[in-house]
Structure formats: structure tokens, C-alpha cells
Scaffold this motif. Structure first.
Motif, PDB file in Angstrom:
ATOM      1  N   LEU A 141      18.690 -53.564 -20.986  1.00 19.89           N
ATOM      2  CA  LEU A 141      18.463 -52.129 -20.962  1.00 19.89           C
ATOM      3  C   LEU A 141      17.337 -51.847 -19.986  1.00 19.89           C
ATOM      4  O   LEU A 141      16.636 -52.763 -19.551  1.00 19.89           O
ATOM      5  N   VAL A 142      17.173 -50.570 -19.641  1.00 23.09           N
ATOM      6  CA  VAL A 142      16.083 -50.167 -18.758  1.00 23.09           C
ATOM      7  C   VAL A 142      15.284 -49.089 -19.467  1.00 23.09           C
ATOM      8  O   VAL A 142      15.822 -48.076 -19.897  1.00 23.09           O
ATOM      9  N   SER A 143      13.975 -49.335 -19.584  1.00 18.42           N
ATOM     10  CA  SER A 143      13.057 -48.367 -20.183  1.00 18.42           C
ATOM     11  C   SER A 143      12.677 -47.341 -19.117  1.00 18.42           C
ATOM     12  O   SER A 143      12.241 -47.716 -18.026  1.00 18.42           O
ATOM     13  N   GLU A 144      12.829 -46.053 -19.447  1.00 16.92           N
ATOM     14  CA  GLU A 144      12.526 -45.018 -18.455  1.00 16.92           C
ATOM     15  C   GLU A 144      11.036 -44.826 -18.221  1.00 16.92           C
ATOM     16  O   GLU A 144      10.636 -44.307 -17.189  1.00 16.92           O
ATOM     17  N   TYR A 145      10.196 -45.242 -19.158  1.00 19.72           N
ATOM     18  CA  TYR A 145       8.744 -45.084 -18.996  1.00 19.72           C
ATOM     19  C   TYR A 145       7.996 -46.407 -19.025  1.00 19.72           C
ATOM     20  O   TYR A 145       6.793 -46.436 -19.254  1.00 19.72           O
ATOM     21  N   GLY A 146       8.704 -47.487 -18.810  1.00 21.34           N
ATOM     22  CA  GLY A 146       8.075 -48.794 -18.683  1.00 21.34           C
ATOM     23  C   GLY A 146       7.140 -49.133 -19.824  1.00 21.34           C
ATOM     24  O   GLY A 146       7.485 -48.982 -20.994  1.00 21.34           O
ATOM     25  N   ASP A 205      14.908 -55.855 -10.739  1.00 22.40           N
ATOM     26  CA  ASP A 205      15.020 -54.551 -10.082  1.00 22.40           C
ATOM     27  C   ASP A 205      15.706 -53.583 -11.050  1.00 22.40           C
ATOM     28  O   ASP A 205      16.923 -53.668 -11.245  1.00 22.40           O
ATOM     29  N   PRO A 206      14.947 -52.648 -11.660  1.00 22.57           N
ATOM     30  CA  PRO A 206      15.547 -51.770 -12.674  1.00 22.57           C
ATOM     31  C   PRO A 206      16.612 -50.828 -12.115  1.00 22.57           C
ATOM     32  O   PRO A 206      17.578 -50.518 -12.805  1.00 22.57           O
ATOM     33  N   ARG A 207      16.487 -50.406 -10.873  1.00 22.01           N
ATOM     34  CA  ARG A 207      17.514 -49.529 -10.288  1.00 22.01           C
ATOM     35  C   ARG A 207      18.818 -50.294 -10.090  1.00 22.01           C
ATOM     36  O   ARG A 207      19.900 -49.774 -10.369  1.00 22.01           O
ATOM     37  N   ALA A 208      18.733 -51.529  -9.637  1.00 21.84           N
ATOM     38  CA  ALA A 208      19.939 -52.357  -9.512  1.00 21.84           C
ATOM     39  C   ALA A 208      20.505 -52.650 -10.900  1.00 21.84           C
ATOM     40  O   ALA A 208      21.721 -52.655 -11.092  1.00 21.84           O
ATOM     41  N   ARG A 209      19.646 -52.868 -11.877  1.00 20.02           N
ATOM     42  CA  ARG A 209      20.094 -53.134 -13.241  1.00 20.02           C
ATOM     43  C   ARG A 209      20.842 -51.931 -13.804  1.00 20.02           C
ATOM     44  O   ARG A 209      21.863 -52.072 -14.470  1.00 20.02           O
ATOM     45  N   LEU A 210      20.345 -50.718 -13.530  1.00 16.44           N
ATOM     46  CA  LEU A 210      21.016 -49.507 -14.020  1.00 16.44           C
ATOM     47  C   LEU A 210      22.459 -49.411 -13.522  1.00 16.44           C
ATOM     48  O   LEU A 210      23.323 -48.879 -14.214  1.00 16.44           O
ATOM     49  N   ALA A 211      22.710 -49.946 -12.338  1.00 20.68           N
ATOM     50  CA  ALA A 211      24.067 -49.902 -11.776  1.00 20.68           C
ATOM     51  C   ALA A 211      25.048 -50.737 -12.602  1.00 20.68           C
ATOM     52  O   ALA A 211      26.257 -50.518 -12.531  1.00 20.68           O
ATOM     53  N   THR A 212      24.534 -51.662 -13.415  1.00 22.39           N
ATOM     54  CA  THR A 212      25.398 -52.518 -14.233  1.00 22.39           C
ATOM     55  C   THR A 212      25.518 -52.018 -15.672  1.00 22.39           C
ATOM     56  O   THR A 212      26.244 -52.609 -16.468  1.00 22.39           O
ATOM     57  N   LEU A 213      24.807 -50.953 -16.005  1.00 19.41           N
ATOM     58  CA  LEU A 213      24.768 -50.430 -17.378  1.00 19.41           C
ATOM     59  C   LEU A 213      25.625 -49.168 -17.501  1.00 19.41           C
ATOM     60  O   LEU A 213      26.077 -48.623 -16.488  1.00 19.41           O
ATOM     61  N   PRO A 214      25.866 -48.683 -18.721  1.00 15.77           N
ATOM     62  CA  PRO A 214      26.690 -47.477 -18.898  1.00 15.77           C
ATOM     63  C   PRO A 214      26.213 -46.315 -18.030  1.00 15.77           C
ATOM     64  O   PRO A 214      25.021 -46.018 -17.966  1.00 15.77           O
TER      65      PRO A 214
END
Length: 131
Positions: free
Chosen positions: A59-64, A99-108
Motif C-alpha cells: 500500500l502507499v501512505s498518502e502522508y508518509g 518509488d511510491p508513484r511507481a507503486r501506485l501504478a500497480t495498485l487499485p
């Protein structure tokens, strides 16, 4: 953090804490991350958008590091994740080198778009699942 980002953080987290999360976490198929409150010791359930990949959940946390669940993970990395109505135990790890932006590309997609739009300090989090 700039004044704009601080105001955005306060507005979004207040909405999520008081309105969005209490409603969303009741949905039967919503993915939830359960951490242990670092002060209270009580279970804290947060709706998240992520994806299981084998024995990992990302998952990616929006506020780290400012996210309450990331702070709880730092204090106690033992967590549970509810995926499609089933709970899975695991150990969570913030992964700042990912890389959270690259990770977001693999998530819903829907959740990833919201995290990109609302987030100010993205941070990837990996949960190593036991089962």
C-alpha cells in the motif's frame, strides 16, 4: 511542510477520521489495515487501498511518516490486513527506498488516484503476510 500542505493535511485527515473512515470501514469487502495504537494499545482499523502480491501486501501512505497508522507500525510492526473479508496477520515495513508513484501504478486505480490527489508525502508500505 508548506502552509498549503499543512492545511490540506488537516482538512483531509479530519474528514477521513470523522466521516470517511467510519463509513468505509463498515463495507464488507473494504480492505482494512489493523495496527495497534502506540499509546492506547487498542486495535486501530484503517481503510486502505492496496494489493496482495504472493505473501506480500503493498500500500502507499498518502502522508508518509505523519500517517497515524505508519506511526503505529513504527511502534509495533505486527498488523492484520483484511482482504476480501478475510483477515491475514503479518509484519509491516515502511519502505522509503521504494518509488511510491511507481507503486501506485500497480495498485487499485481509484484509491491510487485519490492518494495521488490528496497525498503530500507518499510512502510505500509492505506487509509480509504469515498465511
Amino acid at each position: 511542510m508548506s502552509r498549503y500542505h499543512e492545511m490540506k493535511f488537516r482538512a483531509v485527515t479530519t474528514f477521513q477520521r470523522r466521516i470517511g473512515n467510519p463509513i468505509i470501514r463498515r463495507l464488507p469487502n473494504q480492505t482494512l489495515l489493523e495496527t495497534t495504537g502506540r499509546t492506547s494499545g487498542l486495535p486501530r482499523r484503517t481503510p486502505v487501498g492496496g494489493r496482495r502480491a504472493g505473501r506480500e501486501f503493498w500500500l502507499v501512505s498518502e502522508y508518509g511518516e505523519k500517517s497515524q497508522y505508519v506511526r503505529n507500525i513504527r511502534a509495533n510492526p505486527e498488523v492484520r490486513v483484511r482482504i476480501r473479508g478475510r483477515w491475514h496477520a503479518g509484519t509491516a515495513h515502511p519502505v522509503p527506498q521504494d518509488d511510491p508513484r511507481a507503486r501506485l501504478a500497480t495498485l487499485p486505480r481509484f484509491n491510487s488516484a485519490a492518494v495521488r490527489a490528496l497525498g503530500t508525502d507518499l510512502l510505500s508500505v509492505r506487509v509480509d503476510l504469515y498465511d
